[in-house]
Design a protein around this motif. Structure first.
Motif, PDB file in Angstrom:
ATOM      1  N   VAL A 348       0.870  -1.128  -0.038  1.00 31.28           N
ATOM      2  CA  VAL A 348       0.147   0.107   0.102  1.00 31.28           C
ATOM      3  C   VAL A 348       0.911   1.245  -0.056  1.00 31.28           C
ATOM      4  O   VAL A 348       1.623   1.432   1.087  1.00 31.28           O
ATOM      5  CB  VAL A 348      -0.876  -0.082   1.335  1.00 31.28           C
ATOM      6  CG1 VAL A 348      -1.886   1.181   1.095  1.00 31.28           C
ATOM      7  CG2 VAL A 348      -1.691  -1.255   1.337  1.00 31.28           C
ATOM      8  N   HIS A 349       0.768   2.115  -1.012  1.00 26.86           N
ATOM      9  CA  HIS A 349       1.611   3.254  -1.060  1.00 26.86           C
ATOM     10  C   HIS A 349       0.903   4.520  -0.659  1.00 26.86           C
ATOM     11  O   HIS A 349      -0.417   4.580  -0.923  1.00 26.86           O
ATOM     12  CB  HIS A 349       1.986   3.492  -2.428  1.00 26.86           C
ATOM     13  CG  HIS A 349       3.132   4.449  -2.805  1.00 26.86           C
ATOM     14  ND1 HIS A 349       3.054   5.636  -2.944  1.00 26.86           N
ATOM     15  CD2 HIS A 349       4.613   4.209  -2.857  1.00 26.86           C
ATOM     16  CE1 HIS A 349       4.121   6.141  -2.990  1.00 26.86           C
ATOM     17  NE2 HIS A 349       5.230   5.474  -3.103  1.00 26.86           N
ATOM     18  N   TYR A 350       1.513   5.207   0.131  1.00 23.24           N
ATOM     19  CA  TYR A 350       0.848   6.601   0.474  1.00 23.24           C
ATOM     20  C   TYR A 350       0.526   7.439  -0.606  1.00 23.24           C
ATOM     21  O   TYR A 350      -0.674   7.896  -0.217  1.00 23.24           O
ATOM     22  CB  TYR A 350       1.861   7.287   1.386  1.00 23.24           C
ATOM     23  CG  TYR A 350       2.595   8.463   0.698  1.00 23.24           C
ATOM     24  CD1 TYR A 350       2.264   9.767   0.818  1.00 23.24           C
ATOM     25  CD2 TYR A 350       3.929   8.109  -0.177  1.00 23.24           C
ATOM     26  CE1 TYR A 350       2.802  10.697   0.498  1.00 23.24           C
ATOM     27  CE2 TYR A 350       4.339   9.209  -0.851  1.00 23.24           C
ATOM     28  CZ  TYR A 350       3.928  10.681  -0.651  1.00 23.24           C
ATOM     29  OH  TYR A 350       4.451  11.681  -1.254  1.00 23.24           O
ATOM     30  N   TYR A 351       1.065   7.580  -1.748  1.00 22.80           N
ATOM     31  CA  TYR A 351       0.318   8.380  -2.696  1.00 22.80           C
ATOM     32  C   TYR A 351      -0.722   8.019  -3.311  1.00 22.80           C
ATOM     33  O   TYR A 351      -1.670   8.710  -3.312  1.00 22.80           O
ATOM     34  CB  TYR A 351       1.613   8.276  -3.707  1.00 22.80           C
ATOM     35  CG  TYR A 351       1.223   9.300  -4.869  1.00 22.80           C
ATOM     36  CD1 TYR A 351       1.336  10.806  -4.780  1.00 22.80           C
ATOM     37  CD2 TYR A 351       0.571   8.779  -6.070  1.00 22.80           C
ATOM     38  CE1 TYR A 351       0.815  11.646  -5.883  1.00 22.80           C
ATOM     39  CE2 TYR A 351       0.527   9.575  -7.372  1.00 22.80           C
ATOM     40  CZ  TYR A 351       0.679  11.222  -6.971  1.00 22.80           C
ATOM     41  OH  TYR A 351       0.274  11.958  -8.134  1.00 22.80           O
ATOM     42  N   ASN A 352      -0.962   6.567  -3.440  1.00 19.39           N
ATOM     43  CA  ASN A 352      -2.403   6.115  -3.891  1.00 19.39           C
ATOM     44  C   ASN A 352      -3.382   6.702  -2.853  1.00 19.39           C
ATOM     45  O   ASN A 352      -4.726   6.962  -3.118  1.00 19.39           O
ATOM     46  CB  ASN A 352      -2.182   4.614  -3.866  1.00 19.39           C
ATOM     47  CG  ASN A 352      -3.305   4.037  -4.857  1.00 19.39           C
ATOM     48  OD1 ASN A 352      -3.547   4.464  -5.711  1.00 19.39           O
ATOM     49  ND2 ASN A 352      -4.073   3.181  -4.277  1.00 19.39           N
ATOM     50  N   GLN A 353      -3.186   6.525  -1.602  1.00 20.71           N
ATOM     51  CA  GLN A 353      -3.909   6.832  -0.254  1.00 20.71           C
ATOM     52  C   GLN A 353      -4.185   8.328  -0.347  1.00 20.71           C
ATOM     53  O   GLN A 353      -5.352   8.888  -0.426  1.00 20.71           O
ATOM     54  CB  GLN A 353      -3.494   6.502   0.892  1.00 20.71           C
ATOM     55  CG  GLN A 353      -3.105   4.945   1.084  1.00 20.71           C
ATOM     56  CD  GLN A 353      -4.085   4.276   0.612  1.00 20.71           C
ATOM     57  OE1 GLN A 353      -5.181   4.144   1.069  1.00 20.71           O
ATOM     58  NE2 GLN A 353      -3.679   3.057  -0.196  1.00 20.71           N
ATOM     59  N   ASN A 354      -3.284   9.166  -0.715  1.00 23.09           N
ATOM     60  CA  ASN A 354      -3.442  10.704  -1.036  1.00 23.09           C
ATOM     61  C   ASN A 354      -4.489  10.906  -1.934  1.00 23.09           C
ATOM     62  O   ASN A 354      -5.393  11.902  -1.592  1.00 23.09           O
ATOM     63  CB  ASN A 354      -2.286  11.262  -1.111  1.00 23.09           C
ATOM     64  CG  ASN A 354      -1.402  11.466   0.088  1.00 23.09           C
ATOM     65  OD1 ASN A 354      -1.705  12.413   0.876  1.00 23.09           O
ATOM     66  ND2 ASN A 354      -0.306  10.853   0.312  1.00 23.09           N
ATOM     67  N   LEU A 355      -4.311  10.409  -3.099  1.00 19.74           N
ATOM     68  CA  LEU A 355      -5.173  10.557  -4.193  1.00 19.74           C
ATOM     69  C   LEU A 355      -6.743   9.867  -3.692  1.00 19.74           C
ATOM     70  O   LEU A 355      -7.508  10.906  -4.038  1.00 19.74           O
ATOM     71  CB  LEU A 355      -4.836   9.629  -5.329  1.00 19.74           C
ATOM     72  CG  LEU A 355      -3.804   9.879  -6.022  1.00 19.74           C
ATOM     73  CD1 LEU A 355      -3.392   8.962  -7.127  1.00 19.74           C
ATOM     74  CD2 LEU A 355      -3.796  11.329  -6.704  1.00 19.74           C
ATOM     75  N   ALA A 356      -6.925   9.066  -3.071  1.00 23.65           N
ATOM     76  CA  ALA A 356      -8.180   8.609  -2.645  1.00 23.65           C
ATOM     77  C   ALA A 356      -8.607   9.713  -1.357  1.00 23.65           C
ATOM     78  O   ALA A 356     -10.002   9.969  -1.416  1.00 23.65           O
ATOM     79  CB  ALA A 356      -8.041   7.302  -1.842  1.00 23.65           C
ATOM     80  N   LEU A 357      -7.812  10.180  -0.605  1.00 16.77           N
ATOM     81  CA  LEU A 357      -8.348  11.182   0.221  1.00 16.77           C
ATOM     82  C   LEU A 357      -8.654  12.181  -0.138  1.00 16.77           C
ATOM     83  O   LEU A 357      -9.861  12.660   0.056  1.00 16.77           O
ATOM     84  CB  LEU A 357      -7.069  11.409   1.307  1.00 16.77           C
ATOM     85  CG  LEU A 357      -6.854  10.503   2.509  1.00 16.77           C
ATOM     86  CD1 LEU A 357      -5.294  10.563   2.981  1.00 16.77           C
ATOM     87  CD2 LEU A 357      -7.774  10.528   3.513  1.00 16.77           C
ATOM     88  N   PHE A 358      -8.006  12.777  -1.323  1.00 17.67           N
ATOM     89  CA  PHE A 358      -8.527  13.930  -1.994  1.00 17.67           C
ATOM     90  C   PHE A 358      -9.961  13.566  -2.806  1.00 17.67           C
ATOM     91  O   PHE A 358     -10.883  14.428  -2.626  1.00 17.67           O
ATOM     92  CB  PHE A 358      -7.632  14.315  -3.070  1.00 17.67           C
ATOM     93  CG  PHE A 358      -6.534  15.092  -2.567  1.00 17.67           C
ATOM     94  CD1 PHE A 358      -6.657  16.562  -2.149  1.00 17.67           C
ATOM     95  CD2 PHE A 358      -5.031  14.997  -2.682  1.00 17.67           C
ATOM     96  CE1 PHE A 358      -5.846  17.571  -1.521  1.00 17.67           C
ATOM     97  CE2 PHE A 358      -4.134  15.599  -2.129  1.00 17.67           C
ATOM     98  CZ  PHE A 358      -4.386  17.009  -1.897  1.00 17.67           C
ATOM     99  N   GLY A 359      -9.922  12.575  -3.470  1.00 15.47           N
ATOM    100  CA  GLY A 359     -11.058  12.369  -4.395  1.00 15.47           C
ATOM    101  C   GLY A 359     -12.186  12.023  -3.558  1.00 15.47           C
ATOM    102  O   GLY A 359     -13.546  12.789  -3.941  1.00 15.47           O
ATOM    103  N   LEU A 360     -11.996  10.923  -2.741  1.00 13.42           N
ATOM    104  CA  LEU A 360     -13.395  10.876  -1.635  1.00 13.42           C
ATOM    105  C   LEU A 360     -13.801  11.956  -0.847  1.00 13.42           C
ATOM    106  O   LEU A 360     -14.930  12.117  -0.560  1.00 13.42           O
ATOM    107  CB  LEU A 360     -13.201   9.619  -0.819  1.00 13.42           C
ATOM    108  CG  LEU A 360     -13.025   8.234  -1.710  1.00 13.42           C
ATOM    109  CD1 LEU A 360     -12.476   7.023  -1.043  1.00 13.42           C
ATOM    110  CD2 LEU A 360     -14.358   7.835  -2.092  1.00 13.42           C
ATOM    111  N   GLY A 361     -12.877  12.705  -0.289  1.00 14.66           N
ATOM    112  CA  GLY A 361     -13.038  13.866   0.451  1.00 14.66           C
ATOM    113  C   GLY A 361     -14.096  14.909  -0.166  1.00 14.66           C
ATOM    114  O   GLY A 361     -14.970  15.178   0.275  1.00 14.66           O
ATOM    115  N   TRP A 362     -13.739  15.120  -1.316  1.00 14.29           N
ATOM    116  CA  TRP A 362     -14.496  16.147  -2.189  1.00 14.29           C
ATOM    117  C   TRP A 362     -15.785  15.592  -2.609  1.00 14.29           C
ATOM    118  O   TRP A 362     -16.773  16.068  -2.393  1.00 14.29           O
ATOM    119  CB  TRP A 362     -13.779  16.363  -3.447  1.00 14.29           C
ATOM    120  CG  TRP A 362     -14.303  17.471  -4.254  1.00 14.29           C
ATOM    121  CD1 TRP A 362     -14.119  18.830  -4.168  1.00 14.29           C
ATOM    122  CD2 TRP A 362     -15.305  17.279  -5.291  1.00 14.29           C
ATOM    123  NE1 TRP A 362     -15.050  19.445  -5.024  1.00 14.29           N
ATOM    124  CE2 TRP A 362     -15.995  18.446  -5.996  1.00 14.29           C
ATOM    125  CE3 TRP A 362     -16.247  16.102  -5.803  1.00 14.29           C
ATOM    126  CZ2 TRP A 362     -16.822  18.746  -6.898  1.00 14.29           C
ATOM    127  CZ3 TRP A 362     -17.044  16.261  -6.517  1.00 14.29           C
ATOM    128  CH2 TRP A 362     -17.613  17.556  -7.260  1.00 14.29           C
TER     129      TRP A 362
END
Length: 400
Positions: A348-362
């Motif tokens: 699990v890469h932190y960058y993939n999770q950051n994309l998910a945090l941005f996209g799902l958060g919005w």
């Protein structure tokens, strides 16, 4: 195979339909907060350092800048302060108001932990300045406001290069990006809402002109509606392939993310979104986003990770493609680990999770942006409701 996958996604989509931005928005941010909490447990140590485990435990200014943003979205001033303190101490010689942060920190050849590069990552610098300015505004913290202004002024003085025909351009880093009269740029380094906010907060800086030129930059660098990771520019040649290649992958996915997240009333927002029609057309006929695209030919290859699906959620909403968005949500739900609360397959890469945090958060209404680019978190009483954001008017109509 595609038919089976689509049917499976539709079934899973029923499970996650309640995550839609059009449903009970008040309950939705709690799911995002749980994801953010899982992210903190896995990637952020007690000091406030964001750790990239896949890359040997390094820390980047990018990771710190995004974590500051999510701490602000979640209304966690203590978490924000802890991340900021580590960032200042270890990346900025103890003072972000006077020093640009280095971009990479970790285990050195002698076994000691410290700076791995003296170079800077200009996009992360911009994000940190933005985070500080927004934290100062939302939490009524003048210290953050002044630190953010000072950092933005440093960026303007050291990382902005006037380019004839293209306006002020952001130099991605101190080294390796300038070759004579040519400059290598990264379109994902320039979120429209971020430039709009800096233009509003520092009207004497280069930000308003950068914001004005941004739609032209995106249009010129996306002839087939796909953005590249890197591209070169010179006043004589215009835009041409960068030494890094002609593909758009892990950097370029953020161009679609930022475009989708930007308030439609932000000047230039519709033009930026319209220039990325290639990705929208692709998603009309494919279930999942591609791994890479050739910006010159329009050819695509592979399937992107789950973070790419999350990154496209705001983009698909703005393009009025709700069914495609549901497929991405179903994919995320299918690839979510109940054990960790994170998305995607190991490692699990932190960058993939950051994309998910941005996209799902919005998508879930945890935050929005004002027309001037200011952050509107769900916890702020003046924030706009998720339903208040309308999609653009049929951007695909002119592309067939």
């Amino acid at each position: 195979m595609r038919r089976w996958w689509r049917q499976a996604c539709r079934l899973l989509g029923l499970i996650v339909l309640l995550m839609s931005p059009l449903s009970a928005a008040a309950a939705v941010p709690s799911a995002w907060l749980q994801f953010w909490s899982a992210y903190q447990q896995h990637f952020i140590d007690p000091q406030g350092r964001v750790i990239d485990w896949v890359e040997g435990g390094i820390t980047t200014s990018e990771g710190q800048s995004y974590a500051l943003f999510f701490a602000l979205v979640s209304n966690e001033p203590q978490t924000f302060a802890r991340i900021l303190s580590w960032t200042q101490k270890n990346l900025a010689q103890g003072n972000l108001a006077q020093n640009l942060p280095i971009w990479r920190w970790g285990k050195q050849d002698d076994g000691q932990w410290g700076p791995l590069s003296g170079n800077h990552a200009a996009d992360s610098d911009l994000w940190i300045a933005y985070d500080l300015l927004q934290a100062g505004r939302l939490w009524n913290n003048e210290h953050y406001t002044q630190m953010g202004r000072s950092l933005a002024q440093q960026i303007a003085a050291q990382e902005i290069l006037p380019m004839k025909g293209a306006g002020p351009m952001l130099i991605p880093g101190e080294k390796y990006f300038r070759f004579g009269a040519s400059l290598v740029i990264n379109p994902s380094y320039l979120p429209p809402f971020l430039l709009a906010s800096l233009a509003d907060a520092l009207p004497d800086g280069p930000w308003r002109e950068m914001s004005k030129y941004l739609p032209r930059v995106i249009a010129k660098t996306s002839p087939h509606g796909f953005s590249p990771d890197w591209i070169s520019y010179s006043p004589d040649r215009g835009y041409f392939p960068a030494p890094q290649g002609v593909e758009g992958r892990y950097n370029a996915i953020r161009v679609y993310l930022w475009a989708g997240m930007t308030n439609p009333d932000t000047p230039g927002a519709k033009a930026v979104l319209d220039s990325l029609w290639g990705m929208a057309l692709y998603m009309k006929t494919h279930d999942l986003p591609p791994l890479q695209e050739n910006y010159q030919s329009g050819l695509v290859q592979g399937t992107g990770p789950s973070g790419f699906s999350a990154a496209l959620l705001p983009f698909l909403v703005q393009y009025k493609m709700p069914e495609a968005a549901k497929v991405q949500l179903a994919r995320l739900e299918a690839e979510r680990s109940p054990a960790t609360g994170l998305y995607g397959y190991p490692p699990v890469h932190y960058y993939n999770q950051n994309l998910a945090l941005f996209g799902l958060g919005w998508y879930n209404g945890a935050y929005r942006f004002s027309p001037h680019g200011n952050l509107r978190p769900s916890w702020d009483r003046l924030s706009a409701s998720p339903a208040g954001f309308r999609p653009v008017t049929d951007p695909l109509s002119r592309h067939g």
